[in-house]
Write a protein that holds these residues in place. Structure first.
Motif, PDB file in Angstrom:
ATOM      1  N   GLY A  13      25.124  30.106   0.422  1.00 51.94           N
ATOM      2  CA  GLY A  13      25.070  31.557   0.315  1.00 51.94           C
ATOM      3  C   GLY A  13      23.663  32.118   0.359  1.00 51.94           C
ATOM      4  N   LYS A  14      22.700  31.359  -0.131  1.00 51.27           N
ATOM      5  CA  LYS A  14      21.316  31.847  -0.184  1.00 51.27           C
ATOM      6  C   LYS A  14      20.728  32.067   1.210  1.00 51.27           C
ATOM      7  CE  LYS A  14      19.510  27.136  -0.723  1.00 51.27           C
ATOM      8  NZ  LYS A  14      18.735  26.232  -1.615  1.00 51.27           N
ATOM      9  N   PHE A  15      21.318  31.423   2.225  1.00 44.21           N
ATOM     10  CA  PHE A  15      20.824  31.588   3.592  1.00 44.21           C
ATOM     11  C   PHE A  15      21.668  32.564   4.410  1.00 44.21           C
ATOM     12  CE2 PHE A  15      19.460  27.078   2.720  1.00 44.21           C
ATOM     13  CZ  PHE A  15      18.097  27.325   2.723  1.00 44.21           C
ATOM     14  N   PHE A  16      22.789  33.035   3.856  1.00 42.53           N
ATOM     15  CA  PHE A  16      23.791  33.745   4.648  1.00 42.53           C
ATOM     16  C   PHE A  16      23.286  35.062   5.235  1.00 42.53           C
ATOM     17  CE2 PHE A  16      27.389  36.760   4.950  1.00 42.53           C
ATOM     18  CZ  PHE A  16      28.084  36.133   5.974  1.00 42.53           C
ATOM     19  N   LYS A  17      22.374  35.737   4.575  1.00 46.92           N
ATOM     20  CA  LYS A  17      21.928  37.048   5.074  1.00 46.92           C
ATOM     21  C   LYS A  17      21.356  36.943   6.486  1.00 46.92           C
ATOM     22  CE  LYS A  17      21.014  41.490   4.547  1.00 46.92           C
ATOM     23  NZ  LYS A  17      20.159  41.804   5.694  1.00 46.92           N
ATOM     24  N   ASP A  18      20.604  35.899   6.772  1.00 43.76           N
ATOM     25  CA  ASP A  18      20.066  35.713   8.127  1.00 43.76           C
ATOM     26  C   ASP A  18      21.192  35.524   9.133  1.00 43.76           C
ATOM     27  OD1 ASP A  18      17.362  35.895   7.395  1.00 43.76           O
ATOM     28  OD2 ASP A  18      17.287  33.768   6.865  1.00 43.76           O
ATOM     29  N   CYS A  19      22.183  34.741   8.765  1.00 47.40           N
ATOM     30  CA  CYS A  19      23.346  34.507   9.633  1.00 47.40           C
ATOM     31  C   CYS A  19      24.081  35.826   9.880  1.00 47.40           C
ATOM     32  CB  CYS A  19      24.269  33.479   8.971  1.00 47.40           C
ATOM     33  SG  CYS A  19      25.750  33.090   9.922  1.00 47.40           S
ATOM     34  N   TYR A  20      24.315  36.554   8.831  1.00 44.06           N
ATOM     35  CA  TYR A  20      24.996  37.859   8.895  1.00 44.06           C
ATOM     36  C   TYR A  20      24.261  38.824   9.832  1.00 44.06           C
ATOM     37  CZ  TYR A  20      26.360  42.508   7.092  1.00 44.06           C
ATOM     38  OH  TYR A  20      26.776  43.811   6.959  1.00 44.06           O
ATOM     39  N   ASP A  21      22.949  38.920   9.662  1.00 47.75           N
ATOM     40  CA  ASP A  21      22.169  39.823  10.509  1.00 47.75           C
ATOM     41  C   ASP A  21      22.260  39.425  11.984  1.00 47.75           C
ATOM     42  OD1 ASP A  21      21.347  41.341   8.360  1.00 47.75           O
ATOM     43  OD2 ASP A  21      19.438  40.293   8.111  1.00 47.75           O
ATOM     44  N   SER A  22      22.301  38.117  12.247  1.00 50.75           N
ATOM     45  CA  SER A  22      22.376  37.664  13.641  1.00 50.75           C
ATOM     46  C   SER A  22      23.729  37.995  14.262  1.00 50.75           C
ATOM     47  CB  SER A  22      22.094  36.157  13.727  1.00 50.75           C
ATOM     48  OG  SER A  22      23.195  35.372  13.298  1.00 50.75           O
ATOM     49  N   ILE A  23      24.761  38.021  13.445  1.00 48.33           N
ATOM     50  CA  ILE A  23      26.084  38.398  13.941  1.00 48.33           C
ATOM     51  C   ILE A  23      26.118  39.884  14.281  1.00 48.33           C
ATOM     52  CG2 ILE A  23      28.523  38.648  13.296  1.00 48.33           C
ATOM     53  CD1 ILE A  23      28.160  36.068  11.601  1.00 48.33           C
ATOM     54  N   LEU A  24      25.550  40.694  13.411  1.00 44.45           N
ATOM     55  CA  LEU A  24      25.520  42.137  13.651  1.00 44.45           C
ATOM     56  C   LEU A  24      24.696  42.494  14.881  1.00 44.45           C
ATOM     57  CD1 LEU A  24      25.117  43.676  10.075  1.00 44.45           C
ATOM     58  CD2 LEU A  24      27.212  43.261  11.371  1.00 44.45           C
ATOM     59  N   SER A  25      23.782  41.626  15.269  1.00 42.86           N
ATOM     60  CA  SER A  25      22.899  41.907  16.408  1.00 42.86           C
ATOM     61  C   SER A  25      23.515  41.516  17.753  1.00 42.86           C
ATOM     62  CB  SER A  25      21.572  41.153  16.239  1.00 42.86           C
ATOM     63  OG  SER A  25      21.736  39.764  16.456  1.00 42.86           O
ATOM     64  N   GLN A  26      24.742  41.032  17.759  1.00 41.15           N
ATOM     65  CA  GLN A  26      25.357  40.578  19.002  1.00 41.15           C
ATOM     66  C   GLN A  26      25.574  41.718  19.994  1.00 41.15           C
ATOM     67  OE1 GLN A  26      25.975  37.238  19.940  1.00 41.15           O
ATOM     68  NE2 GLN A  26      24.603  37.158  18.170  1.00 41.15           N
ATOM     69  N   GLU A  27      25.259  41.460  21.253  1.00 43.12           N
ATOM     70  CA  GLU A  27      25.469  42.449  22.301  1.00 43.12           C
ATOM     71  C   GLU A  27      26.960  42.638  22.595  1.00 43.12           C
ATOM     72  OE1 GLU A  27      23.188  41.507  25.760  1.00 43.12           O
ATOM     73  OE2 GLU A  27      21.272  41.477  24.680  1.00 43.12           O
ATOM     74  N   TYR A  28      27.725  41.576  22.426  1.00 43.50           N
ATOM     75  CA  TYR A  28      29.181  41.660  22.610  1.00 43.50           C
ATOM     76  C   TYR A  28      29.789  42.145  21.303  1.00 43.50           C
ATOM     77  CZ  TYR A  28      33.847  40.413  24.284  1.00 43.50           C
ATOM     78  OH  TYR A  28      35.153  40.449  24.707  1.00 43.50           O
ATOM     79  N   GLU A  29      30.590  43.197  21.358  1.00 43.66           N
ATOM     80  CA  GLU A  29      31.016  43.867  20.128  1.00 43.66           C
ATOM     81  C   GLU A  29      32.442  43.580  19.690  1.00 43.66           C
ATOM     82  OE1 GLU A  29      30.194  47.993  20.781  1.00 43.66           O
ATOM     83  OE2 GLU A  29      28.025  47.725  20.619  1.00 43.66           O
ATOM     84  N   ASN A  30      33.245  42.941  20.535  1.00 40.23           N
ATOM     85  CA  ASN A  30      34.640  42.678  20.161  1.00 40.23           C
ATOM     86  C   ASN A  30      34.738  41.328  19.458  1.00 40.23           C
ATOM     87  OD1 ASN A  30      37.397  42.697  19.882  1.00 40.23           O
ATOM     88  ND2 ASN A  30      37.840  42.341  22.053  1.00 40.23           N
TER      89      ASN A  30
END
Length: 279
Positions: A13-30
């Motif tokens: 969990g301590k690393f999850f914020k970076d993973c989360y931000d990378s998901i939100l940055s995806q060019e594909y939105e579906n």
């Protein structure tokens, strides 16, 4: 075409914020993100809940017990609703084009069941140390293909409908479950390499394949290979009989030593060129 991002978490969990931000940055939105926590012993669940908030694109589940990565990653697929799936570890990240590039291949080529690109190994702070240069297109339809040496690696995406027709990930695998998935998808369709770096792999002391887990990883990798050999009904490889039972990882890797040698690599390049011509 909906993309399901699958995350199996255990004490990361301590690393999850970076993973989360990378998901939100995806060019594909579906997309949707399915997370299963495998009974973490830290405060991972609380951290992840706080980060995802009420965003309905993220769904968090908790295992009743610590089942291991094989069981958890299998369940992630079952709980997903997308046409295409891809795993991201909670301590890693994906680059903005990762989903879009994979979906474009699947939309264009109906016979491709799995795509993969290139990863970059990073330090604990996600500073790139080096890229995985071995990633490249492999020949399709080869019954002696076992991803040895490793060329198929994250970021990997696959068609869920096709996966569901296979026997699925072996739930007993604690490590190398990804190799098991690659073999089973390879056996039922074509795989395609996307020539770009999409996955940032974070190396740290808590990583599942790091340090004291390396020997276990080696053994599970050999087990996944042996099971693939059995499914393909191979009695010998390069003139060496296949063991009837899996006991020693060295026996399995000895069967594949020839695939590291120059004559085999030349033949592989010839097959690739022929397949490219008729693709």
């Amino acid at each position: 075409m909906k993309f399901s991002i699958l995350i199996a978490n255990y004490n990361n969990g301590k690393f999850f914020k970076d993973c989360y931000d990378s998901i939100l940055s995806q060019e594909y939105e579906n997309w949707e993100t399915i997370i299963i926590d495998d009974r973490s012993t830290d405060d991972s669940v609380e951290i992840i809940k706080q980060i995802i908030g009420d965003d309905e694109r993220f769904k968090l589940y908790e295992n009743e017990a610590n089942y291991g990565v094989g069981v958890t990653k299998s369940e992630l697929i079952v709980r997903s609703s997308g046409d295409v799936c891809g795993y991201v570890d909670p301590d890693d990240c994906i680059k903005p084009k990762a989903l879009k590039s994979a979906v474009e291949v699947f939309q264009k080529k109906k016979d491709v069941v799995l795509t993969y690109s290139r990863l970059a190994k990073c330090d604990e702070h996600l500073n790139v140390l080096h890229e995985f240069k071995a990633a490249m297109q492999v020949p399709n339809g080869e019954k002696y293909f076992f991803n040895f040496p490793i060329q198929i690696a994250p970021f990997v995406a696959f068609r869920k409908e096709v996966y569901m027709k296979t026997s699925g990930i072996n739930p007993e695998l604690k490590i190398a479950e990804d190799q098991d998935l690659y073999y089973k998808m390879y056996e039922v369709g074509k795989v395609q390499f996307i020539n770009q770096t999409d996955y940032l792999y974070r190396a740290h002391l808590g990583g599942i394949s790091q340090n004291h887990n390396k020997q276990k990883s080696y053994a599970y990798y050999a087990w996944a290979i042996w099971e693939a050999i059995q499914r393909r009904n191979l009695k010998e490889i390069n003139g060496i009989p296949v063991p009837e039972d899996y006991q020693d990882p060295q026996e399995i890797f000895k069967l594949l030593e020839y695939q590291n040698k120059i004559p085999f690599r030349i033949k592989k390049q010839i097959k690739l060129r022929i397949q490219k011509i008729f693709r």
